[in-house]
Design an enzyme around this catalytic site. Structure first.
Site, PDB file in Angstrom:
ATOM      1  N   LYS A   1       0.840  -1.202   0.000  1.00 17.43           N
ATOM      2  CA  LYS A   1       0.000   0.000   0.000  1.00 17.43           C
ATOM      3  C   LYS A   1       0.876   1.254   0.000  1.00 17.43           C
ATOM      4  CE  LYS A   1      -3.116  -0.112   3.081  1.00 17.43           C
ATOM      5  NZ  LYS A   1      -3.973  -0.038   4.268  1.00 17.43           N
TER       6      LYS A   1
ATOM      7  N   LYS B   1       3.470  -2.201  11.273  1.00 17.10           N
ATOM      8  CA  LYS B   1       2.164  -2.150  11.939  1.00 17.10           C
ATOM      9  C   LYS B   1       2.363  -2.575  13.388  1.00 17.10           C
ATOM     10  CE  LYS B   1      -2.219  -1.294  11.004  1.00 17.10           C
ATOM     11  NZ  LYS B   1      -2.842  -0.378  10.048  1.00 17.10           N
TER      12      LYS B   1
ATOM     13  N   ASP C   1      -5.206   3.289  14.107  1.00 17.65           N
ATOM     14  CA  ASP C   1      -5.955   2.245  13.394  1.00 17.65           C
ATOM     15  C   ASP C   1      -7.165   1.976  14.292  1.00 17.65           C
ATOM     16  OD1 ASP C   1      -5.606   0.146  11.005  1.00 17.65           O
ATOM     17  OD2 ASP C   1      -6.355  -0.994  12.694  1.00 17.65           O
TER      18      ASP C   1
ATOM     19  N   THR D   1      -8.621   8.652   4.993  1.00 14.95           N
ATOM     20  CA  THR D   1      -8.841   7.268   4.545  1.00 14.95           C
ATOM     21  C   THR D   1     -10.221   7.119   3.927  1.00 14.95           C
ATOM     22  OG1 THR D   1      -7.410   6.549   6.356  1.00 14.95           O
ATOM     23  CG2 THR D   1      -8.697   4.841   5.249  1.00 14.95           C
TER      24      THR D   1
ATOM     25  N   ASN E   1     -13.522   6.023  12.391  1.00 13.00           N
ATOM     26  CA  ASN E   1     -12.881   7.091  11.628  1.00 13.00           C
ATOM     27  C   ASN E   1     -13.065   6.907  10.122  1.00 13.00           C
ATOM     28  OD1 ASN E   1      -9.920   7.672  10.211  1.00 13.00           O
ATOM     29  ND2 ASN E   1     -10.759   9.356  11.408  1.00 13.00           N
TER      30      ASN E   1
ATOM     31  N   SER F   1      -0.735  10.766   6.002  1.00 15.68           N
ATOM     32  CA  SER F   1       0.247  10.695   7.093  1.00 15.68           C
ATOM     33  C   SER F   1       1.624  11.105   6.572  1.00 15.68           C
ATOM     34  CB  SER F   1       0.323   9.281   7.661  1.00 15.68           C
ATOM     35  OG  SER F   1      -0.663   9.073   8.645  1.00 15.68           O
TER      36      SER F   1
END
Ligand code: NDP
Length: 445
Positions: A114, A126, A166, A210, A241, A377
């Site tokens: 991504k 992550k 997240d 997002t 979100n 970001s």
């Protein structure tokens, strides 16, 4: 999956037992890579696949904290620093009881490709914890975040690893994490975390990015068929979100958003959802979807069954992994769905993806469709590095440009590999080749 990829995949299974989400994510990418290896033998010679499946570093740590009754609690913290060929590790932190190493690795693996697709200089990583923030007081959340950062701080930095939010980690949690990082290191290092508040180093549009990006991606897919979101029924799942801002952008583009959900059920609001009320319930009160229904005449709460049973033109799964199953896909197709764009990570099961693609539904995989968050970001990091802050309009224009670029790159790559219109192949191949080329250039490291 092609024969030559089988032994590599078998080794992934052998080395990572029980991590089913991770296996699913690797298989999904490998299924696109056969033609790439035929065309690029150098990737095989340099063992790029074997290397890319093995994280550069995995950190697992104890997170002790004290709850409001004085009881000592222990959670497990994770940070998987997956691949830094293109830039510092970048990817969110998830706080949810379902988090274990296999979830963090699936998310980290996806994040590599991504991030590569955005064209920005960011590697993949992550992290998170099996901590459940639901029902916890503000003080408990703060103490948990402080304890989490007391270990994490030694592994991160603006040139090393830059976490963000997240599931379960929003601006409040990023604030507590940043506060503790600053306190321990005695450095106001804005670039160490993204998703920060606007008054202390955050970027406009990061909160929206997002969800907005996923809808822009859906709009671009529809555009290839001379269609648009205008006047369409749009189903969103989740109410966090990503879901809220996907709904906002879909409404701005003329769509009628008729659903949202949380883990207690889904809401159908045929008149089109009242976004101000949803934000009040979810962002301000941290309430449940039933609180919305109580205040909104005409809306109904469905506690059992699937949100994807509601007839819709555009489906935007924005909650969690594997939430849209084969049976759901069948129902969506029977109801005439035109496009599915993944706001969440891997929300559509492999069987459902296959079914949607066979039925000719436009399908935007999360790697491409939800890349707007991490891209923004990276824009936040650019602003931090230059000690600048950009206007909403400028930042949103950059986001739109990046999403259009990802869409077009997926299509062009799919064409190049004889899979016209296949966004899954396009995203996997374009992301993979970008990282693989950098890995080869950097040598065996
Ligand atoms: P939030 O925590 O803000 O919201 C998550 C939403 O999904 C909540 O409504 C939550 O309901 C629901 N949900 C989560 N888990 C489950 C479950 N097991 N069953 C049913 N509902 C569930 O998270 P985000 O909106 O940030 O993230 C949503 C998805 O988007 C995730 O897959 C994430 O990885 C992905 N994503 C997020 C990005 C970002 O910038 N935030 C970037 C790219 C992808 P409840 O409150 O009841 O748990």
């Amino acid at each position: 999956m092609e024969d030559r990829l089988q032994p590599v995949f078998a080794e992934v299974l052998r080395r990572n037992p029980g991590e089913v989400e991770f296996h699913q994510a690797v298989r999904e990418v490998f299924e696109s890579l056969g033609p790439v290896l035929r065309k690029n033998p150098q990737y095989v010679e340099a063992a790029v696949l074997e290397r890319i499946c093995e994280p550069e570093r995995q950190i697992i740590f104890r997170v002790p904290w004290v709850d409001d009754t004085g009881r000592v609690r222990i959670n497990r913290g994770f940070r998987v620093e997956y691949n830094s060929a293109l830039g510092p590790y970048k990817g969110g932190l998830r706080f949810h009881p379902s988090v274990y190493l296999g979830i963090v690795k699936f998310l980290g693996f996806e994040q590599i490709f991504k991030n590569a697709l955005t064209g920005l200089p960011i590697g993949g990583g992550k992290g998170g914890s099996d901590f459940d923030p639901r029902g916890r007081s503000d003080g408990e959340i703060m103490r948990f975040c402080q304890s989490f950062m007391t270990e994490l701080y030694r592994h991160i930095g603006e040139y090393t690893d830059v976490p963000a939010g997240d599931i379960g980690v929003g601006a409040r949690e990023i604030g507590y994490l940043f506060g503790q990082y600053k306190r321990i290191t005695n450095r106001y290092e804005s670039g160490v975390l993204t998703g920060k508040g606007l008054t202390w180093g955050g970027s406009l549009v990061r909160r929206e990015a997002t969800g907005y990006g996923a809808v822009l991606f859906a709009q671009s897919m529809l555009g290839t068929q001379s269609e648009s979101l205008d006047g369409r029924r749009v189903s969103v799942s989740g109410s966090g979100n990503v879901a809220i801002y996907a709904a906002e952008k879909a409404q701005q583009l003329g769509g009628r958003v008729i659903t949202f959900s949380d883990s207690s059920g889904y809401v159908v609001d045929e008149a089109g959802i009242d976004l101000d009320l949803l934000k009040e319930v979810k962002e301000v009160e941290r309430g449940r979807v039933s609180d919305y229904v109580e205040r909104r005449p005409g809306a109904r709460l469905v506690a059992e069954g699937s949100i994807w049973d509601v007839p819709t033109d555009v489906a935007l799964p924005c909650a969690t992994q594997n939430e849209l199953t084969e049976a759901d896909a069948k129902q969506l197709v029977a109801n005439g769905v035109r496009a599915v764009a993944e706001g969440a990570n891997m929300p559509t099961t492999p069987e459902a993806v296959a079914l949607l693609r066979e039925a000719g539904v436009l399908f935007g995989p999360g790697k491409a469709a939800n890349a707007g968050g991490v891209a923004t970001s990276a824009l936040e990091m650019q602003q931090n590095a230059s000690r600048d802050s950009w206007s909403f309009e400028h930042t949103e224009a950059r986001l739109a440009e990046i999403m259009a670029g990802i869409h077009d790159r997926c299509l062009a790559t799919a064409d190049e590999y004889d899979a016209p219109g296949d966004y899954v192949a396009g995203a996997n191949i374009a992301g993979f080749t970008h990282v693989a080329d950098a890995m080869i250039a950097l040598g065996v490291v």
